[in-house]
Design a protein around this motif. Structure first.
Motif, PDB file in Angstrom:
ATOM      1  N   PRO A  80       0.797  -1.240   0.000  1.00 28.35           N
ATOM      2  CA  PRO A  80       0.000   0.000   0.000  1.00 28.35           C
ATOM      3  C   PRO A  80       0.820   1.275   0.000  1.00 28.35           C
ATOM      4  CG  PRO A  80      -0.954  -1.594   1.498  1.00 28.35           C
ATOM      5  CD  PRO A  80       0.352  -2.178   1.045  1.00 28.35           C
ATOM      6  N   GLU A 123       1.235   0.009  -9.505  1.00 26.44           N
ATOM      7  CA  GLU A 123       0.508  -0.011  -8.244  1.00 26.44           C
ATOM      8  C   GLU A 123      -0.672   0.959  -8.275  1.00 26.44           C
ATOM      9  OE1 GLU A 123      -0.023  -2.218  -5.905  1.00 26.44           O
ATOM     10  OE2 GLU A 123       1.922  -2.082  -4.898  1.00 26.44           O
ATOM     11  N   VAL A 127      -4.795   0.366  -7.665  1.00 26.67           N
ATOM     12  CA  VAL A 127      -5.666   1.178  -6.818  1.00 26.67           C
ATOM     13  C   VAL A 127      -6.878   1.653  -7.611  1.00 26.67           C
ATOM     14  CG1 VAL A 127      -5.850   3.350  -5.551  1.00 26.67           C
ATOM     15  CG2 VAL A 127      -3.849   1.899  -5.240  1.00 26.67           C
ATOM     16  N   VAL A 187      -3.777   7.780   0.217  1.00 24.95           N
ATOM     17  CA  VAL A 187      -4.328   6.724  -0.634  1.00 24.95           C
ATOM     18  C   VAL A 187      -3.872   5.356  -0.133  1.00 24.95           C
ATOM     19  CG1 VAL A 187      -4.275   5.718  -2.959  1.00 24.95           C
ATOM     20  CG2 VAL A 187      -4.542   8.186  -2.680  1.00 24.95           C
ATOM     21  N   TYR A 191      -5.941   1.971   0.647  1.00 23.19           N
ATOM     22  CA  TYR A 191      -5.527   0.740  -0.027  1.00 23.19           C
ATOM     23  C   TYR A 191      -5.305  -0.379   0.997  1.00 23.19           C
ATOM     24  CZ  TYR A 191      -2.696  -2.024  -3.390  1.00 23.19           C
ATOM     25  OH  TYR A 191      -2.194  -2.986  -4.217  1.00 23.19           O
TER      26      TYR A 191
END
Length: 400
Positions: A80, A123, A127, A187, A191
């Motif tokens: 994350p 990544e 997301v 974020v 996540y």
């Protein structure tokens, strides 16, 4: 999976999508600074064009070729906070770029910036899909349009800030990287909360391709690579040489040609959003087919039109052909469920790499045959959109 998790998975998290889009804008804005300062470092360090080319090569390799491998690792071990870490790599490379005094260190700086991009894109695409709910195409488009905006804004800000004040002014862009890292940290917290639902999401997505053989899936991926090639090579021709074409054929001013290029890029941004939304409604195969092959007649007519019609055709082409990428990427991830990071890294890497190769190829061709010949040849590329006919239709299964 508890009811709260199910509700969160089915709802589109627009707050997260807009946050990741803004971070994409900041990331790609900083990335675009590298080629924008070439005139400064060439003069400061007395570099040859070959040495400038090597800088581009190192930057492209680290920001393109690493992405599938980073994505593959992320699929196995979701991280994350890797998003914020990637932005920190970019920040480190940016500061290094501002202060470096040797060519070798310059190569090191741009490679670190490229690594930051390689970590960010796969990544961040994961997301975007997690936050999509039932609107994967729209979610990917929102994410993607941020990157396009950053790529367009970066050179403009470099011209206003860095070129007049020298390489140290690059440090002002460190503020953008810091802001991006802060956004991505928030974020990352979101996540982390939902990452436990990924296994459940994979089981649901796997049903999309249960009816397809491995050979058919691999053939579909090969078709998507061909389509990405046709789109990115054509866009490389437009973004790099459209201004020269207008100046050469119509004798317009540099300012007028830049405004025309901006119109093309603005239409492309609208097309990205529209393509994602329409793909969610009617099926991604038809958006892919219609956007690339559908742009062909307008692109082919462009070299033979008058000035006003050329601008109108360019806007139509930008609007139509740019709707493809989000659809291609989401379609590819549906073909390989559970490998979102690897597929996103592969296709983002292909886009960056093919764009660079296309720009170099058409530049070489323009030196030999002239800019008009480049436009006559490049406008045939959207005809390759016909191969989208070989893609399996996933629309009905999406709705199950």
């Amino acid at each position: 999976m508890n009811p709260t998790s199910l509700q969160e998975e089915s709802r589109t998290a627009f707050r997260i999508l807009f946050a990741i889009s803004i971070a994409h804008l900041l990331n790609d804005m900083v990335q675009s600074i590298v080629p924008s300062i070439y005139p400064i470092i060439k003069e400061e360090m007395g570099l040859s064009f070959i040495q400038i080319g090597v800088i581009t090569l190192v930057f492209q390799l680290t920001s393109s070729l690493l992405q599938p491998f980073v994505g593959m690792y992320a699929d196995r071990r979701p991280s994350p906070y890797a998003l914020a870490a990637g932005m920190c790599f970019t920040l480190t490379g940016l500061i290094w770029l501002a202060f470096t005094g040797s060519y070798a260190a310059m190569l090191g700086a741009v490679s670190v910036i490229g690594i930051g991009s390689s970590i960010f894109h796969p990544e961040a695409s994961r997301v975007a899909q997690l936050a999509a709910g039932g609107k994967k195409g729209l979610a990917q488009s929102i994410f993607q349009v941020g990157g396009n905006g950053g790529t367009a804004i970066g050179p403009l800000l470099a011209a206003l800030i860095v070129l007049p004040h020298g390489r140290l002014a690059v440090l002002w862009f460190a503020l953008a990287a810091i802001m991006g890292a802060l956004i991505l940290t928030r974020v990352g917290r979101w996540y982390k909360r939902v990452v436990s639902n990924i296994s459940g999401q994979r089981r649901k997505v796997r049903s999309v391709v249960d009816h397809l053989s491995k050979r058919r899936i691999n053939m579909a991926l090969a078709v998507l690579v061909v389509l990405t090639f046709s789109k990115q090579f054509y866009l490389a021709s437009m973004t790099s040489y459209f201004t020269f074409f207008l100046i050469d054929k119509f004798g317009v001013s540099i300012q007028y040609s830049q405004i025309a290029l901006f119109a093309f890029l603005a239409a492309s941004a609208v097309g990205i959003i529209a393509g994602g939304y329409i793909g969610d409604k009617i099926g991604r195969k038809y958006v892919i087919w219609g956007s690339i092959l559908g742009a062909a007649p307008f692109a082919i007519a462009m070299p033979y039109a008058g000035l006003t019609l050329t601008i109108i055709l360019a806007i139509i082409v930008g609007l139509v052909i740019s709707s493809a990428f989000s659809a291609i990427l989401v379609y590819a991830t549906e073909l390989k469920p559970g490998k979102v990071g690897m597929i996103a890294g592969l296709f983002f890497g292909l886009s960056f790499g093919l764009g660079g190769v296309g720009a170099a190829f058409f530049g070489w061709l323009a030196d030999i045959r002239g800019i008009y010949f480049v436009f006559e040849i490049s406008t045939l590329l959207p005809l390759l959109g016909i191969v989208a006919a070989f893609l399996p239709d996933l629309k009905k299964i999406d709705k199950e």
